[in-house]
Design a protein around this motif. Structure first.
Motif, short mmCIF file in Angstrom:
data_model
loop_
_atom_site.label_atom_id
_atom_site.label_comp_id
_atom_site.label_asym_id
_atom_site.label_seq_id
_atom_site.Cartn_x
_atom_site.Cartn_y
_atom_site.Cartn_z
N VAL A 221 11.29 4.56 2.27
CA VAL A 221 10.45 4.21 1.12
C VAL A 221 9.22 5.12 1.11
CG1 VAL A 221 9.04 2.43 0.02
CG2 VAL A 221 11.18 1.80 1.16
N TRP A 222 8.98 5.74 -0.04
CA TRP A 222 7.71 6.41 -0.30
C TRP A 222 6.95 5.60 -1.35
CZ3 TRP A 222 9.09 12.32 -1.17
CH2 TRP A 222 9.58 12.85 0.03
N SER A 223 5.64 5.75 -1.35
CA SER A 223 4.84 5.07 -2.37
C SER A 223 3.70 5.97 -2.80
CB SER A 223 4.28 3.75 -1.84
OG SER A 223 3.37 3.98 -0.79
N THR A 224 3.08 5.64 -3.92
CA THR A 224 1.98 6.45 -4.46
C THR A 224 0.98 5.55 -5.16
OG1 THR A 224 1.46 8.40 -5.79
CG2 THR A 224 3.05 6.86 -6.72
N ASP A 225 -0.23 6.08 -5.31
CA ASP A 225 -1.28 5.38 -6.04
C ASP A 225 -2.40 6.37 -6.33
OD1 ASP A 225 -2.53 3.33 -7.32
OD2 ASP A 225 -3.27 2.33 -5.53
N ILE A 226 -3.33 5.96 -7.20
CA ILE A 226 -4.48 6.78 -7.58
C ILE A 226 -5.75 6.02 -7.24
CG2 ILE A 226 -5.68 7.92 -9.50
CD1 ILE A 226 -3.00 8.07 -10.95
N GLY A 234 -20.83 12.95 -10.78
CA GLY A 234 -19.59 12.60 -11.48
C GLY A 234 -18.57 11.99 -10.54
N HIS A 235 -17.31 12.17 -10.86
CA HIS A 235 -16.25 11.60 -10.04
C HIS A 235 -14.95 12.37 -10.26
CE1 HIS A 235 -15.79 9.58 -13.96
NE2 HIS A 235 -14.51 9.64 -13.69
N PHE A 236 -14.05 12.21 -9.31
CA PHE A 236 -12.71 12.79 -9.37
C PHE A 236 -11.70 11.69 -9.07
CE2 PHE A 236 -15.24 16.55 -8.95
CZ PHE A 236 -14.51 17.56 -9.56
N TYR A 237 -10.41 12.03 -9.28
CA TYR A 237 -9.32 11.11 -8.98
C TYR A 237 -8.43 11.72 -7.90
CZ TYR A 237 -10.83 8.90 -13.29
OH TYR A 237 -11.59 8.29 -14.26
N LEU A 238 -7.98 10.88 -7.00
CA LEU A 238 -7.12 11.32 -5.90
C LEU A 238 -5.80 10.57 -5.97
CD1 LEU A 238 -6.52 12.69 -3.13
CD2 LEU A 238 -7.69 10.74 -2.06
N VAL A 239 -4.69 11.30 -5.94
CA VAL A 239 -3.37 10.70 -5.84
C VAL A 239 -2.74 11.14 -4.53
CG1 VAL A 239 -2.19 12.60 -7.03
CG2 VAL A 239 -1.15 10.33 -7.02
N ALA A 240 -2.04 10.24 -3.87
CA ALA A 240 -1.38 10.55 -2.61
C ALA A 240 0.01 9.93 -2.59
CB ALA A 240 -2.20 10.04 -1.42
N ILE A 241 0.91 10.58 -1.86
CA ILE A 241 2.26 10.06 -1.66
C ILE A 241 2.44 9.82 -0.16
CG2 ILE A 241 4.72 10.58 -1.83
CD1 ILE A 241 4.10 12.10 -4.40
N ASN A 315 1.83 -2.89 -2.83
CA ASN A 315 1.62 -1.51 -2.38
C ASN A 315 0.47 -1.47 -1.38
OD1 ASN A 315 2.41 1.12 -2.40
ND2 ASN A 315 1.48 1.67 -4.36
N ILE A 316 0.48 -2.41 -0.44
CA ILE A 316 -0.66 -2.66 0.43
C ILE A 316 -0.96 -1.49 1.35
CG2 ILE A 316 0.72 -3.80 2.19
CD1 ILE A 316 -2.85 -4.72 1.02
N PHE A 317 0.07 -0.74 1.80
CA PHE A 317 -0.16 0.33 2.77
C PHE A 317 -1.04 1.43 2.20
CE2 PHE A 317 4.08 -1.26 4.37
CZ PHE A 317 3.53 -1.96 5.41
N ILE A 318 -0.78 1.81 0.96
CA ILE A 318 -1.59 2.88 0.38
C ILE A 318 -2.97 2.36 -0.02
CG2 ILE A 318 -0.98 2.75 -2.07
CD1 ILE A 318 -0.44 5.87 -1.77
N GLU A 319 -3.09 1.05 -0.29
CA GLU A 319 -4.42 0.48 -0.53
C GLU A 319 -5.26 0.57 0.75
OE1 GLU A 319 -5.62 -0.39 -3.29
OE2 GLU A 319 -3.85 -0.48 -4.59
N ARG A 320 -4.65 0.36 1.90
CA ARG A 320 -5.36 0.52 3.17
C ARG A 320 -5.75 1.98 3.39
NH1 ARG A 320 -1.32 -3.15 6.94
NH2 ARG A 320 -1.94 -5.21 6.12
N LEU A 321 -4.92 2.92 2.93
CA LEU A 321 -5.25 4.33 3.05
C LEU A 321 -6.53 4.64 2.27
CD1 LEU A 321 -4.54 7.30 3.81
CD2 LEU A 321 -3.27 7.41 1.64
N TRP A 322 -6.65 4.09 1.05
CA TRP A 322 -7.85 4.34 0.25
C TRP A 322 -9.10 3.82 0.97
CZ3 TRP A 322 -5.66 7.86 -1.70
CH2 TRP A 322 -4.69 7.86 -2.69
#
Length: 377
Positions: A221-226, A234-241, A315-322
């Motif tokens: 399983v792979w997952s993604t989020d922004i 200002g600000h930027f957006y980060l996406v990760a897989i 999608n809790i794992f990538i939320e922990r990454l953020w």
């Protein structure tokens, strides 16, 4: 006073000429019957005989002209149909493009299309072409940073509680302002509720495939989020897989706009560098439901999974990454611009994958788990 000359209609002349050609009556008989001079009868007969061939040629030319006209009409209908298909194709592709991309296509000097019509075709507001963004104030940037930090500590805070928190920090804000800032950050209180994630109305939503599934190997399983990354101005957006089993970040991208293309670039990099996963999970955001994004997964024969509405832990794992990215990098440094931010994010992910131990992984790094495990068949 001279006598007025008598006028004859074309129909009458044709009738007399036809009788003369038939030869059943003599010219004097026809002259006496219709009270016309014999010379006129001879003239009309001669004119009919001389011009009869032209009538047939004219019929042929008219038939050919009619045939050519019908062919032109059919070709025009074909071209109209082709243009409708092509316009539908480009309109569908433009819907997935960001507003900045679509606005950049407007040509104010176009000789045939007005700016109003171009905006209608591109689906952008004409007034947005002339809007000049204003840099956020220092207070605005401070509030954004405070909200983002507090949200990581208390992700169940909504706008009411966040307003109360900011007031305890000495800032006089109302709830509407807090709501606007939270929308800008892409933050919502985490608790089950309807319409937690709004998707594009014309994009397909895929079912959540991970309920009750044991994650036992890498590339299963792979997952993604922004997420939102604040900088000085200002600000930027980060996406990760991420690979779920090993927690390894496979690819990432930073962008100043939240469109589908920087997400697609991260996906293509991961698919090119690593074995194809069995399942790819994301939320129902418009970037991940866009046709160009899901088509890329379908071509790689990857099963698509999407978080259910109101399912805050799907999608809790990538939320922990953020949380780790922000507390261990973003809030500890001041970034000058997007290039500086990208360099630091790259260094942090390199350290995260190769050196940062995870308690849930038995204090091993994501790279150690990823590369020591066999990929699923």
């Amino acid at each position: 006073m001279s006598k007025k000359r008598k006028q004859y209609s074309p129909q009458f002349k044709a009738k007399i000429a036809i009788e003369a050609i038939q030869g059943q009556k003599t010219t004097p008989e026809i002259s006496s019957q219709y009270e016309i001079h014999p010379t006129m009868i001879n003239t009309w007969k001669r004119q009919l005989l001389e011009n009869a061939s032209e009538l047939f040629d004219k019929g042929k030319r008219a038939s050919k002209a009619q045939s050519d006209t019908e062919a032109q009409i059919n070709e025009l209908y074909r071209q109209i149909g082709q243009l409708k298909v092509e316009r539908g194709f480009f309109s569908q592709a433009l819907r997935t493009a960001g507003s900045d991309t679509r606005k950049s296509l407007v040509d104010a000097q176009h000789h045939a299309l007005s700016v109003v019509r171009q905006c209608q075709l591109l689906g952008v507001s004409r007034s947005s072409l002339y809007y000049q963004p204003i840099d956020p104030s220092d207070e605005e940037m401070t509030l954004l940073k405070l909200i983002d930090q507090q949200y990581l500590r208390t992700p169940f805070y909504g706008s009411r509680r966040m307003k109360a928190y900011l007031q305890t920090q000495g800032y006089t804000v109302n709830r509407k302002r807090v709501q606007r800032l939270m929308r800008q950050l892409g933050l919502q209180a985490i608790y089950p509720k309807p319409k937690l994630s709004e998707s594009h109305p014309e994009h397909q939503i895929y079912p959540y495939l991970l309920r009750g599934v044991d994650i036992v190997s890498v590339n299963q399983v792979w997952s993604t989020d922004i997420t939102y990354l604040p900088i000085f101005r200002g600000h930027f957006y980060l996406v990760a897989i991420m690979d779920w089993f090993s927690r390894k970040v496979l690819s990432w991208r930073v962008s100043n706009t939240m469109d589908v293309y920087f997400c697609l670039a991260a996906l293509e990099e991961a698919l090119n560098k690593y074995p194809i996963p069995e399942i790819f999970n994301s939320d129902q955001g418009a970037q991940f439901t866009a046709h160009v994004f899901t088509d890329c997964l379908k071509q790689a024969k990857v099963s698509i999974s999407m978080d259910g509405r109101g399912r805050c832990h799907d999608n809790i794992f990538i939320e922990r990454l953020w949380r780790s990215v922000k507390w261990e990098l973003i809030y500890l440094k001041a970034f000058e611009d997007g290039q500086h931010l990208s360099q630091e994010v790259k260094s942090w992910f390199h350290w995260y994958n190769r050196q940062r131990p995870h308690q849930s992984l038995g204090y091993k790094t994501p790279d150690e788990i990823y590369y020591q495990c066999d990929s699923p068949m």
